[in-house]
Design a protein around this motif. Sequence first.
Motif, PDB file in Angstrom:
ATOM      1  N   CYS B  99     -64.857 -16.899  29.456  1.00  0.00           N
ATOM      2  CA  CYS B  99     -64.054 -15.899  28.759  1.00  0.00           C
ATOM      3  C   CYS B  99     -63.718 -14.739  29.716  1.00  0.00           C
ATOM      4  CB  CYS B  99     -64.834 -15.412  27.540  1.00  0.00           C
ATOM      5  SG  CYS B  99     -64.056 -14.075  26.648  1.00  0.00           S
ATOM      6  N   LYS B 101     -63.826 -14.751  32.941  1.00  0.00           N
ATOM      7  CA  LYS B 101     -63.030 -15.241  34.068  1.00  0.00           C
ATOM      8  C   LYS B 101     -61.558 -15.320  33.681  1.00  0.00           C
ATOM      9  CE  LYS B 101     -63.150 -19.031  37.437  1.00  0.00           C
ATOM     10  NZ  LYS B 101     -63.602 -18.476  38.726  1.00  0.00           N
ATOM     11  N   ILE B 102     -61.290 -15.846  32.519  1.00  0.00           N
ATOM     12  CA  ILE B 102     -59.894 -15.958  32.077  1.00  0.00           C
ATOM     13  C   ILE B 102     -59.263 -14.575  31.958  1.00  0.00           C
ATOM     14  CG2 ILE B 102     -58.406 -16.621  30.143  1.00  0.00           C
ATOM     15  CD1 ILE B 102     -60.361 -18.951  29.635  1.00  0.00           C
ATOM     16  N   LEU B 103     -60.073 -13.624  31.457  1.00  0.00           N
ATOM     17  CA  LEU B 103     -59.542 -12.277  31.260  1.00  0.00           C
ATOM     18  C   LEU B 103     -59.246 -11.567  32.586  1.00  0.00           C
ATOM     19  CD1 LEU B 103     -61.750 -10.965  28.345  1.00  0.00           C
ATOM     20  CD2 LEU B 103     -59.285 -11.318  28.282  1.00  0.00           C
ATOM     21  N   HIS B 115     -52.767 -14.186  25.989  1.00  0.00           N
ATOM     22  CA  HIS B 115     -53.796 -14.215  27.019  1.00  0.00           C
ATOM     23  C   HIS B 115     -55.192 -14.027  26.399  1.00  0.00           C
ATOM     24  CE1 HIS B 115     -55.034 -12.765  31.320  1.00  0.00           C
ATOM     25  NE2 HIS B 115     -55.781 -13.761  30.872  1.00  0.00           N
ATOM     26  N   ILE B 116     -55.282 -13.051  25.514  1.00  0.00           N
ATOM     27  CA  ILE B 116     -56.569 -12.813  24.838  1.00  0.00           C
ATOM     28  C   ILE B 116     -56.953 -14.008  23.970  1.00  0.00           C
ATOM     29  CG2 ILE B 116     -57.699 -11.422  23.051  1.00  0.00           C
ATOM     30  CD1 ILE B 116     -56.360  -8.979  24.248  1.00  0.00           C
ATOM     31  N   ALA B 119     -58.371 -16.571  26.108  1.00  0.00           N
ATOM     32  CA  ALA B 119     -59.707 -16.191  26.581  1.00  0.00           C
ATOM     33  C   ALA B 119     -60.770 -16.466  25.518  1.00  0.00           C
ATOM     34  CB  ALA B 119     -59.727 -14.726  26.977  1.00  0.00           C
ATOM     35  N   SER B 178     -58.826  -6.746  29.683  1.00  0.00           N
ATOM     36  CA  SER B 178     -60.199  -7.020  29.278  1.00  0.00           C
ATOM     37  C   SER B 178     -60.769  -5.883  28.430  1.00  0.00           C
ATOM     38  CB  SER B 178     -61.081  -7.277  30.504  1.00  0.00           C
ATOM     39  OG  SER B 178     -61.113  -6.135  31.321  1.00  0.00           O
TER      40      SER B 178
END
Lengths: 507, 342
Positions: B99, B101-103, B115-116, B119, B178
Amino acid sequence: MDEILVLKNVNKHFGGIHAVKDVSLRFNEGKVCALMGENGAGKSTLGKMIAGIYALDSGEIRLNGEKLVFDNPLEAQKKGIGLVLQELDVFPSLSVAQNIILNNMSFAHLEKGFLNSNNINEEVKPWLEKVRLDVNPGKPMEELSMAQIQLVVIARILSMNCRLIIMDEPTSSLTDDAVDNLFSLIRDLKKDNVTIIYVSHKMNEIFQIADEIAVMRDGEFIGKKSADETDPTDIIEMMVGRTVSGKEKQRSWATGDVCLSVRNLITPKMKDVSFDLHKGEVLGVAGLVGAGRTELGEALFGLEPVRSGSIRTEDGELELNNPGDAIKKGIGFIPEDRKLQGLMMSMSVQENMILSTLDDLNRKGFLDNSKIVKNVDSLIDNIRIKTPSGNSCVDTLSGGNQQKVLVARWLMVDPEVLFLDDPTRGVDVGAKEDIYEIITSLASRGKGLIFVSSELPELLRCCDRIMVLSEGRATAVLKCKETTQQEIMSYATASVVAGSKNKGATR
Amino acid sequence: MRLNEGVQSIPAVFKKSTGTLKKFQSFTGLVLILFLAVILSPRQHGTGRILFLTPENLSDIFRQVSENGIIAIGMTFIILTSGIDLSVGSLLALAATLCAKILTQMNPSIGQPLHIFLAIFLPLMLTTGFGALYGLLISKLNIQPFIITLAGMIGLRGFARFLTNNANIDIGFGDDISAVFANLISPKPVVITTFVVIAVIMSIILGRTVFGLRVKSIGDNSIGSRYAGIPVTKTLLFTYALSGLLTGVAGVLHAAQNHQGSPNDGVSYELDAIAAVVIGGTKMTGGKGSIVGTIIGVFIMGILTNTFRLKGVDINIEMMAKAVIIIVAVWLQQPRKARSKG
């Protein structure tokens, strides 16, 4: 005649259940006394109390006049009391020989220091010979058949040189041959003045071996009679407290329409079996233990891989990979071992009954409670399951009623073909009658039934035809009206010349 | 003897409502712990209010137990099938790190909301997938759940560390995406609501659906379930996938609340979850248990921790106390058999 064992006002409770009620009973030395009663009558409990497995709630047990108080069975063994249990308590991964010598006073010398398996195996050999069991004593128990395990357990008890042996259903999985051998062993023991308490359901065995017959019902001692002065009808009346309806043979509902057709079925256990089952027909399956009776059912139910051959219903040829497939194709299977393969023992009667019909009893995945309760309650009434309610835990029911719950599960499925694997095993007389009645009513509704049983009179009474299996082959298909127990047994014990006696298999 | 009869009649009265009694037993434990917590609680400086009972403290407890609670709910289903999942701690760390990392390290040009969403969604898919894989391996290869999930526990911890090169990924500081994520997920009401909603839904699934009944019947008698035609493989697969999903949810909450995705978090979470399940009266051998019980178990553990923290007691003493609580709680729930001898 000396009294070896005297029970005086013995009581035992399990929670709210009064399992043994104020029993006073005397056993004579050197006699075989049969202990009979329906399931839940308290026979096994009484046996376990004598052998020191259960403590008494009140009352006393005297052996040769000396009051017995012990906390574990080893002390009972020291006093010369041995018990052959109904549930075979063995250690599956230990060897035959190790199972015999463990906690066995006669072999205490072998348990000192390191175990020497050669020594052990040599010492147990004579006892295995005595029960005519030809297995390598070093073999692990789990590789033995049920019948062989039972013989090992009996050999173990014999080796203890007991003065009093309690045998709880010792023949439940023995072949006739082994039973005869066991009886001759019992007669030998009698000559040595050993006392035997023989707990069994099997009337013909009792009258072969017992000197006296004691009957229990609902935890109470009903009476004791000399075997010479009584007969089976008399005993059954004492057991159930009522006269059992006559054993007249039902009328046949069999039609000419085939509902299941099996051709050249070969599985790991079955060697080429073919037969047709008709709508409304009850087809009995007889055979000795290990003949492939259960495996036949498992193959029809998708539990055993079919190597070759075909299974057809009206829908055409079936390919069964799991029980779910079989149920969808209208085949049901009531397994032999109620507790292991059948019921969920800590779940309720209702939950146990609906497990195989969940696909019909839900609305979008949610249990349809009103429908469930309606179906379950009417079935409970219909087949007379004695339970306080559908929500009671099955564990609290008697064996016979538990069996009915299992049968009820399949009545809810209502398959076109139902395979019943020894449905009356370990079930009391009253529940047996009810199960016969269920079979008859299913047949009258045009269902095809395959009825496996070890009790030939039961098959002769309920079935239209009887298929006899021996070593994975059908050795004969006999019409019930024209056959006898002797003829069935001769086919069951026959070593087969391939296919030669397969008369009338497809009628 | 007469005395014994008197004693026996008491359970006989209770037996009439065995079902409710089972819940009642662990509930009694909860009440007892609450009572102790109130008595032992220090007073607030100035106002003299009982610190334990202040709304801030109570909601803190609720928030603190949420992660363990969500994991323990999934664990309840698994234990009901007579299985176990030792990998939930590693799985939580994996979800949290993925999570984070994706953010922070991926920058797809798809807009912030999506995007969120990714994540959150991708870690959940991953953990659900691993759960399903366990279920498949356990039923198809016929290997004990303990072993399969032990392998998962070791392997996934390695996988999580591998993903981040052993580093913690900080999130939620500053004003980037984030931070938006952390502000969205980490507030108390969001965490607590997630926990409550999951608890209610899962309780209904266990108690009222075909799936719930199948889960229990497999735990009660797996051979019998096969003979009854229950789709054992499918049910186990769903059960472990469900636990994976819930662990993933806990992992995302964990990342948001701790403002980081650390591959070293979640160590021994599996034991906390299992402890809560057994305190809640679910049998380790399967077949019997409830979500309500597990929630109670989670709170018993949570309140205990809170009380010790308020008193400033050493965490090592807390662990010893928990050990005692687990044993006593399970012992109290043993079926009562006549202990007396004649």
